[in-house]
Design a protein around this motif. Sequence first.
Motif, PDB file in Angstrom:
ATOM      1  N   GLN A 190       0.852  -1.192   0.000  1.00 15.68           N
ATOM      2  CA  GLN A 190       0.000   0.000   0.000  1.00 15.68           C
ATOM      3  C   GLN A 190       0.890   1.246   0.000  1.00 15.68           C
ATOM      4  N   ARG A 191       0.550   2.192  -0.876  1.00 15.14           N
ATOM      5  CA  ARG A 191       1.274   3.457  -0.891  1.00 15.14           C
ATOM      6  C   ARG A 191       0.659   4.364   0.177  1.00 15.14           C
ATOM      7  N   ARG A 192       1.309   4.432   1.283  1.00 15.16           N
ATOM      8  CA  ARG A 192       0.754   5.130   2.451  1.00 15.16           C
ATOM      9  C   ARG A 192       1.856   5.986   3.077  1.00 15.16           C
ATOM     10  N   GLU A 193       1.800   7.285   2.849  1.00 14.87           N
ATOM     11  CA  GLU A 193       2.826   8.185   3.363  1.00 14.87           C
ATOM     12  C   GLU A 193       2.422   8.700   4.742  1.00 14.87           C
ATOM     13  N   ARG A 194       3.321   8.541   5.687  1.00 12.78           N
ATOM     14  CA  ARG A 194       3.046   8.933   7.057  1.00 12.78           C
ATOM     15  C   ARG A 194       4.271   9.580   7.693  1.00 12.78           C
ATOM     16  N   VAL A 195       4.019  10.463   8.661  1.00 13.66           N
ATOM     17  CA  VAL A 195       5.077  11.138   9.411  1.00 13.66           C
ATOM     18  C   VAL A 195       5.255  10.430  10.749  1.00 13.66           C
ATOM     19  N   PHE A 196       6.495  10.132  11.086  1.00 10.95           N
ATOM     20  CA  PHE A 196       6.828   9.582  12.396  1.00 10.95           C
ATOM     21  C   PHE A 196       7.659  10.610  13.151  1.00 10.95           C
ATOM     22  N   ILE A 197       7.217  10.940  14.351  1.00 12.58           N
ATOM     23  CA  ILE A 197       7.970  11.808  15.256  1.00 12.58           C
ATOM     24  C   ILE A 197       8.506  10.918  16.369  1.00 12.58           C
ATOM     25  N   VAL A 198       9.806  10.753  16.426  1.00  3.84           N
ATOM     26  CA  VAL A 198      10.432   9.841  17.380  1.00  3.84           C
ATOM     27  C   VAL A 198      11.385  10.626  18.260  1.00  3.84           C
ATOM     28  N   GLY A 199      11.272  10.437  19.564  1.00  2.02           N
ATOM     29  CA  GLY A 199      12.138  11.147  20.497  1.00  2.02           C
ATOM     30  C   GLY A 199      12.744  10.216  21.526  1.00  2.02           C
ATOM     31  N   PHE A 200      13.987  10.487  21.877  1.00  4.78           N
ATOM     32  CA  PHE A 200      14.681   9.765  22.940  1.00  4.78           C
ATOM     33  C   PHE A 200      15.138  10.777  23.984  1.00  4.78           C
ATOM     34  N   ARG A 201      15.022  10.410  25.235  1.00  3.59           N
ATOM     35  CA  ARG A 201      15.471  11.291  26.303  1.00  3.59           C
ATOM     36  C   ARG A 201      16.960  11.592  26.151  1.00  3.59           C
ATOM     37  N   HIS A 202      17.336  12.842  26.401  1.00  2.00           N
ATOM     38  CA  HIS A 202      18.718  13.261  26.188  1.00  2.00           C
ATOM     39  C   HIS A 202      19.714  12.433  26.994  1.00  2.00           C
TER      40      HIS A 202
END
Length: 421
Positions: A190-202
Motif C-alpha cells: 500500500q502506498r501510504r505516506e506517514r510522518v513519524f515523530i520519534v524522540g529519545f530522552r537526552h
Amino acid sequence: MRAVELFAGAGGLALGASLSGFKPLAVLEWDRWACDTLRENQKNGYPLVSGWPIHEGDVRDFDWKSLPTDIELVAGGPPCQPFSMGGKHGAYNDQRDMFPASVDIVRRLQPKAFIFENVKGLTRSAFHNYFEYIRLQLEFPESPKRKNEDWQGHYVRLQAEHSSGKQHGRALTYRLQTNLVNAADYGVPQRRERVFIVGFRHDLETTWSMPEQTHSQSALMHDQWVTGAYWERNQIAKKNRPASPLITATSQMLIRQRSLIEEPLKPWKTVREALADMPNPERRVKHHLINHTYQPGAKSYPGHTGSPLDLPAKTLKAGGHGVPGGENMMVNDDGSCRYFTIRESARLQTFPDGYRFHGAWGEVMRQLGNAVPVELARQVMSSVGIQLVESQLRKMGLKSTADVAKALAQSNQQALASKRA
C-alpha cells in the motif's frame, strides 16, 4: 519493556509494539467500535493482545498517576483529521487535535522514548509553524503553555528559550527526529505516506535513525517492464498481461541503473501479490478466512477509481462521509471494480489473518483507514527497542551482546560457586 499506547484504534501500532517486545501498561482508545475490536480479539484468545489493559475513554481523563514514570515508551497516532488532506484542515482550531494532550502525557510519564505517527498533511506549508511548535513542545515538555497564553505566544517563547540554550539545563529534554516515509518502501502492499515523530530522552545519548527502506518502486518497474520477472513470478500468461507502458530505451536503461544502485532492495509488493491466495468473494465459495465477505455497490467514475492489481494499493482511507475517492476499491483484470473486503483491507494494512474486526463493513473500514500498518509499526518499534536495549547495556558498562553473554556466564559461574560453598 514497558509501554503506553495512546489513540490505539484497531491496534496496528500496538501490535507492532507487542511484536517488538514491548508490554503495554495501558492501551487507550475513545472509540467504542475500535475498543470492541480489541476486546473481541482478547476474548478469542489472540495471543498478541493477551493481557492488554484496555481503557475506553479520553486520554485526558485517564489517571496518569496510576502508572510509573521512567517507562520505556509512549506511542500513539493522534487523530489525523485536523491535518488530513481529506479533512477540514482545522489543525489547532480542531477539537480533535490531541497533540497538546500527547505532550502533557510525555511530561507526566517522562518515558525513555516516544513515537507519534500522523498523516503527511501535517508537513504541509500551511501547518509549518504549528508542526514546529509540536516538535518544540515534545523536545522540551517541561516548558508548558502558561495560563491565558495562546499557542503562537507559547511557540515564540519556546523558540527564544531554544535559541538561548536555557532549555538544555532542564532535566527532561528529548532528541527528536521526524521522518516522512512511504509504507510501500517497507514491504507494505500500500502506498501510504506517514510522518513519524520519534524522540529519545537526552540522558540516553542515543543515535537512532529511521530503519532503511527494504523495497522500491524502481525494482518493481524493473521486474515488470524490463525483465518481465514479475509476471513470471505471479504466473500471468503473456496474453493476460496488461499492455506495456510506453517506455523508451533510455527509460529502460535508467530503470536498470536505478535498480542496480538500489540493490538489494526488493520490488514493491502489489495488490495482486498480497491477495493471491484469497478466494474471490464474489463467487461466495466456502473458505476459512474471517471478515472476507463480498461488499456490493462499487462504482467507478472520474475521480473515483480503484487500486490497480499490479501496484501497491492506494492509501486506504477512513473518510468522514463514507468511502472517498475509490481508494477502498480494487480494479480487476477485466477492468471492472469491486470493494476490498475487510480481510483484504486488513492484508493491505498487514494485520494478521487471525485478527478479527468488530462492526459493519463501513465501520471497520474506518478503523482500518485510521490504522498504522502493522509491518511498518513493527520495523519502527523494533529499531527503537534496540536503541533502548543498547542504552541499558551502556548503563551497565556492557557494549555488545558478546559482553552480555560474558556477564551472564560470569554470573552463572558465581552462582554455581556459591552453591558449592
